[in-house]
Design a protein around this motif. Structure first.
Motif, PDB file in Angstrom:
ATOM      1  N   GLN A   5       0.821  -1.213   0.000  1.00 24.78           N
ATOM      2  CA  GLN A   5       0.000   0.000   0.000  1.00 24.78           C
ATOM      3  C   GLN A   5       0.860   1.271   0.000  1.00 24.78           C
ATOM      4  N   ASN A   6       2.141   1.158   0.365  1.00 23.54           N
ATOM      5  CA  ASN A   6       3.018   2.327   0.333  1.00 23.54           C
ATOM      6  C   ASN A   6       3.623   2.564  -1.054  1.00 23.54           C
ATOM      7  N   LEU A   7       3.378   1.657  -1.972  1.00 18.72           N
ATOM      8  CA  LEU A   7       3.920   1.793  -3.316  1.00 18.72           C
ATOM      9  C   LEU A   7       2.990   2.568  -4.248  1.00 18.72           C
ATOM     10  N   THR A   8       1.849   2.969  -3.746  1.00 19.43           N
ATOM     11  CA  THR A   8       0.935   3.772  -4.547  1.00 19.43           C
ATOM     12  C   THR A   8       1.473   5.188  -4.648  1.00 19.43           C
ATOM     13  N   LEU A   9       0.938   5.963  -5.566  1.00 18.90           N
ATOM     14  CA  LEU A   9       1.346   7.358  -5.712  1.00 18.90           C
ATOM     15  C   LEU A   9       1.090   8.117  -4.419  1.00 18.90           C
ATOM     16  N   GLU A  10      -0.048   7.879  -3.815  1.00 12.68           N
ATOM     17  CA  GLU A  10      -0.374   8.551  -2.549  1.00 12.68           C
ATOM     18  C   GLU A  10       0.632   8.193  -1.455  1.00 12.68           C
ATOM     19  N   GLY A  11       1.003   6.931  -1.369  1.00 16.01           N
ATOM     20  CA  GLY A  11       1.969   6.486  -0.374  1.00 16.01           C
ATOM     21  C   GLY A  11       3.342   7.092  -0.593  1.00 16.01           C
ATOM     22  N   ARG A  12       3.760   7.169  -1.862  1.00 16.96           N
ATOM     23  CA  ARG A  12       5.067   7.762  -2.178  1.00 16.96           C
ATOM     24  C   ARG A  12       5.080   9.249  -1.869  1.00 16.96           C
ATOM     25  N   LEU A  13       3.990   9.958  -2.192  1.00 15.60           N
ATOM     26  CA  LEU A  13       3.913  11.391  -1.897  1.00 15.60           C
ATOM     27  C   LEU A  13       3.930  11.647  -0.395  1.00 15.60           C
ATOM     28  N   LYS A  14       3.224  10.798   0.342  1.00 14.70           N
ATOM     29  CA  LYS A  14       3.194  10.931   1.789  1.00 14.70           C
ATOM     30  C   LYS A  14       4.597  10.719   2.375  1.00 14.70           C
TER      31      LYS A  14
END
Length: 77
Positions: A5-14
């Motif tokens: 779930q951290n590999l999503t765009l949202e996770g990377r931006l966070k």
């Protein structure tokens, strides 16, 4: 390797935002940035600025020596 779930765009931006906030609050970075701002009018290359930081005993937020790239990033922030 990390959580999917951290590999999503949202996770990377966070994660990137957290790293940026952490770097801005780091005491080493705060002192080094003030020093860089004081010497930036000396018309030095980024490499020479990094050398002056290292010679003066400054360390990066991870305890390493400064490189020209790190100086450039600090000037741009």
């Amino acid at each position: 390797m990390g959580s999917p779930q951290n590999l999503t765009l949202e996770g990377r931006l966070k994660g990137a935002e957290r790293n940026k906030t952490k770097a801005l609050k780091n005491e080493n970075n705060t002192k080094a940035k003030a020093y860089i701002e004081a010497i930036q009018n000396e018309d030095l290359s980024l490499r020479l600025m990094a050398k002056k930081l290292n010679d003066a005993g400054f360390k990066t937020s991870t305890g390493k020596q400064f490189q020209a790239t790190k100086v450039k990033r600090m000037l741009n922030n």
